[in-house]
Design a protein around this motif. Sequence first.
Motif, short mmCIF file in Angstrom:
data_model
loop_
_atom_site.label_atom_id
_atom_site.label_comp_id
_atom_site.label_asym_id
_atom_site.label_seq_id
_atom_site.Cartn_x
_atom_site.Cartn_y
_atom_site.Cartn_z
N LYS A 352 0.85 -1.19 0.00
CA LYS A 352 0.00 0.00 0.00
C LYS A 352 0.89 1.24 0.00
N ILE A 353 0.65 2.12 -0.96
CA ILE A 353 1.44 3.36 -1.06
C ILE A 353 0.82 4.41 -0.14
N ASN A 354 1.61 4.93 0.77
CA ASN A 354 1.09 5.96 1.67
C ASN A 354 1.49 7.36 1.24
N LEU A 355 2.55 7.44 0.44
CA LEU A 355 3.04 8.74 -0.02
C LEU A 355 3.98 8.48 -1.20
N MET A 356 3.99 9.37 -2.19
CA MET A 356 4.97 9.19 -3.28
C MET A 356 5.45 10.53 -3.77
N GLN A 357 6.67 10.51 -4.36
CA GLN A 357 7.25 11.75 -4.88
C GLN A 357 8.14 11.42 -6.07
N ASN A 358 8.00 12.25 -7.09
CA ASN A 358 8.72 12.00 -8.33
C ASN A 358 9.73 13.13 -8.56
N SER A 359 10.98 12.78 -8.91
CA SER A 359 11.91 13.82 -9.36
C SER A 359 12.47 13.36 -10.70
#
Length: 431
Positions: A352-359
């Motif tokens: 389960k993804i609780n937070l994501m960030q893309n760079s």
Amino acid sequence: MATELTGLQVYKFGGASVKDASAILNLRHIVETTAAGRPLLIVVSAMGKTTNALEELMALAYAGRDYTAPLVRLEAYHQEAAHALTAHLKPTTQTDVQEMLHEAFEALSEQLAGVGGTAGYDEQYDQVVSFGELLASQLIALVLNDLRPTRWQDCRPLLRTDTSWREGRVNWTVTENNLRTALPPLLREGGIVVTQGFVGGTTKSRTTTLGREGSDYSAAIFAYCLRAESVTIWKDVPGLLNADPKIFPDTVRYPEISYQETIEMAYYGASVIHPKTLKPLADRKIPLRVKSFLDPAAEGTLIHDCQHPPLAPAFIRKTGQCLVSLESKDFAFISEENLEVIFGALAQARLKINLMQNSALSFSVCLDGEPTRLAQAVAALGAQFRVQYNEGLTLFTVKNYTAASVTQLVAERTVLLEQRTRSTFQVVVRE
Ligand code: ASP
Ligand code: MG
């Protein structure tokens, strides 16, 4: 279809509220003083830490090890409560309690003796671990019957699930039909019915459970199907608070809050209510009260269909988090095609993804730290990506944050990742 039942209240009592004789007498007092003359369905959890004890028994039995001592302890614990209740019960009720406990522990011993063989662990787990709720509900039905005519109802033939052991999925049509046929005649004219939380049954009369802490969800299922007037969850806190008082000082109680806000809090990990509880209630606009069993006259929290001004910031802490960062091995930018592969692998591993960030070159996700599932995802992604991860982290979510609330939170903690929208601030930290 049976005629409509009106004015039904559903009360849910969790493990702490039935943990010993004085807690059970307090429950009886609450019923006596707050629900007089009205139809009442009571959903109970297992007493105190009984579910943990049953899990331990199950694990020992399955491993072929000696489980006599913990079984004796569990029986003694229930006997102690029964004994302390004696002076408060009618003589015939005392005999009924003794008989019930004797029979229930015989059945549990038999069940444990049969553990092993061809059925899987999870299926057998449900047959054993459900005993806690069966015991507690029978005991409480007997105790309340001295007060007002009270029926014990085995929920297993009524609350129908599939065979997803330990996480039974409800068949709503069958359950609604069953409940609406069986319960209204017992509840009409102010009757009390006591049943189990956490437990269900399959078409083939096998017992299922709905997932740990699932009794709140059971209360919502009964309320939805029977179109209850309201649900009350009796807890050891004064209502829905903006933070866990064990972690944050100066908590405040929300007197009133919408379903939507509460669903979001449960999603982010607020542990006060089981996350599946809200949807059935919101669907039929059934108000949910969270009240203290230690102070039943206090207001508590009313969760319902309402508009309210912005709330005090809510602090939600989720421990055991893992922060995974993925970089493409060829130093290419993270593309939509990459993301498709990453999400596919995470979904496949049921993470389960609780937070994501893309760079530009890397993609970071904060997940519940489930070692086996994580290993599965890492294996699937390892060929294409350089995967690094940090375990044992904590995710804080602040809903309706203010500048001051956020500053205070990050001040003494090592921040690994931070993200904010207009209403929500999230930060992954090492504590
Ligand atoms: N007794 C079960 C548990 O401890 C269900 C519940 O309490 O909600 O998980
Ligand atoms: Mg519990």
